[in-house]
Design an enzyme around this catalytic site. Structure first.
Site, PDB file in Angstrom:
ATOM      1  N   SER A  95       0.624  -1.595   0.229  1.00 49.31           N
ATOM      2  CA  SER A  95      -0.104  -0.067   0.034  1.00 49.31           C
ATOM      3  C   SER A  95       0.973   1.726   0.386  1.00 49.31           C
ATOM      4  CB  SER A  95      -1.158   0.250   1.519  1.00 49.31           C
ATOM      5  OG  SER A  95      -1.856  -0.835   1.150  1.00 49.31           O
ATOM      6  N   ASP A 288      -9.335  -4.741   2.283  1.00 45.94           N
ATOM      7  CA  ASP A 288      -7.845  -5.420   2.522  1.00 45.94           C
ATOM      8  C   ASP A 288      -7.173  -6.477   3.912  1.00 45.94           C
ATOM      9  OD1 ASP A 288      -4.715  -5.127   1.285  1.00 45.94           O
ATOM     10  OD2 ASP A 288      -4.615  -4.792   3.314  1.00 45.94           O
ATOM     11  N   ASP A 336      -5.842   0.788  -4.069  1.00 44.12           N
ATOM     12  CA  ASP A 336      -4.638   0.710  -4.369  1.00 44.12           C
ATOM     13  C   ASP A 336      -3.598  -0.848  -4.825  1.00 44.12           C
ATOM     14  OD1 ASP A 336      -5.311  -1.099  -2.415  1.00 44.12           O
ATOM     15  OD2 ASP A 336      -3.691   0.963  -0.575  1.00 44.12           O
TER      16      ASP A 336
END
Length: 417
Positions: A95, A288, A336
């Protein structure tokens, strides 16, 4: 008569020159507009569903609205493109460099946050550029607010684990007007040492207290956050948990933690008061984490919580009482990277049912170790507003592009060439 004819010819020549100049100016303006250089906006809202692949969106939509149900809020945006995610030194990004590519417009190595380990110069972040333009700025996340994605917009470190140093830079250097998320522990330090377990420097003082001395209101609960907004505070630090905030699927009615939509609303209410506009980054951090954990209920809950925040933003943009907002606001929704290789595997020969997770058969394909389970596939980016549509020589965002390109789109929207 001779003088009259001469004057007439001079007048005709002058008029012809004026016509030519006007045509050139109009042509230049039209070309510039078509190329995107005159397509400006006052506000930028950059929303990050961290680790979200397209199958995550599909699963959440089926769960909420059924197989033939209406799209999620994020799927209603006008422009859809595809983004490449690799970092400077790895096909599989983490990230830190992924967010730094947006925030600083450059490729970075895994672990770096808008600062090159080799000592090369780096760009200023888009948030810092917004402050230069006298805009208000804010960062919002459901992780520790010093986590990699928000940090990329308001800090420069070569090691993403230096979270106390990131907090120090927020409060003492970049100074976003609004800072909302988890991670209260990262603002405090161990007085026995000036280095943490990662070898990162510690400031040596409680940075939440430093922030209050520097003019920030401090909130630890939803009520305190809303009180600060209602009192017209212009600088707000909200730290609602020691680490990451409570996942959406584990929330209970009596929680004191605000939702992502609630934090987003508070940020907008503060930032919108600046007549020069604002930059706001909002991260649904734990999509995530849910994919890392291979927890389907966790994943769907946080995708829908993120989409609630998107819905709130779209309602703010489309407010009939403020018709200029849609024209003047660039909204970008960009994961991302994808995490876990999540896929919808079934059922085959039967139909999934809205509201029933057990009828949406899902699975993950984890590459490498448990700690390296991001994937390298391209991800979908949703956008609308200034600089997103194609025109003339400007290709817009409805295409394949590199993650670093969004920095230029945001700079152009702010009038920085």
């Amino acid at each position: 008569m001779h003088y009259k004819n001469k004057n007439k010819k001079v007048l005709q020549a002058v008029m012809a020159t004026i016509v030519i100049v006007v045509v050139i100016v109009i042509s230049f303006a039209a070309s510039a507009f078509a190329s995107g250089f005159m397509d400006k906006g006052k506000n930028i809202i950059f929303m990050v569903p961290d680790g979200m692949g397209h199958a995550n969106v599909t699963a959440a939509r089926i769960y909420k609205n059924g197989l033939d149900g209406k799209p999620l809020n994020l799927e209603s945006l006008e422009t859809i493109g595809i983004q490449k995610t690799y970092s400077k030194n790895s096909t599989i990004t983490d990230s830190a460099p992924a967010a730094s590519a947006w925030a600083c417009g450059e490729k970075f190595n895994n672990g770096e946050i808008c600062k090159h380990s080799e000592g090369l110069p780096n760009n200023r972040t888009i948030l810092e550029l917004a402050k230069q333009k006298k805009k208000s700025t804010g960062i919002v996340a459901t992780s520790q607010i010093t986590h990699a994605t928000p940090a990329a917009f308001a800090a420069h470190v070569t090691n993403r684990n230096c979270q106390n140093e990131i907090a120090r830079q927020y409060i003492m250097e970049t100074k976003p007007d609004v800072i909302l998320g988890g991670g209260r522990q990262k603002f405090d330090t161990d007085p026995a040492t000036d280095r943490d377990s990662n070898g990162c420097p510690q400031y040596g003082e409680d940075l939440a207290e430093v922030a209050q001395r520097k003019g920030y209101s401090f909130a630890r609960t939803t009520d305190e956050m809303e009180d600060a907004v209602n009192q017209g505070k212009t600088k707000l630090l909200g730290l609602f948990s020691d680490a990451g905030m409570t996942p959406a699927y584990l929330r209970h009615p009596g929680t004191t933690e605000p939702t992502l939509a609630g934090m987003t609303q508070a940020a907008l209410q503060i930032l919108e008061n600046n007549p020069r506009g604002f930059f706001l980054m909002v991260e649904g951090s734990q999509i995530d984490w849910a994919n890392h954990a291979k927890n389907f209920e966790y994943q769907v809950g946080d995708v829908l919580a993120f989409d609630d925040a998107v819905g709130l933003v779209l309602n703010w943009i489309d407010d009939a009482g403020h018709p200029d907002r849609k024209r003047n606001t660039l909204l970008i929704i960009a994961p991302d990277h994808e995490t876990g290789g999540f896929a919808i595997n079934g059922p085959y020969g039967a139909l999934s049912t809205a509201g029933d997770l057990t009828t949406i058969q899902a699975g993950w394909t984890f590459p490498g170790s448990e700690e390296a389970n991001h994937t390298g596939g391209d991800v979908i980016v949703y956008s609308q507003g200034p600089g997103t549509k194609a025109g003339g020589t400007y290709p817009g965002l409805g295409r394949l592009f590199d993650n670093t390109e969004l920095y230029g789109v945001m700079k152009n929207a702010m009038g920085i060439n």
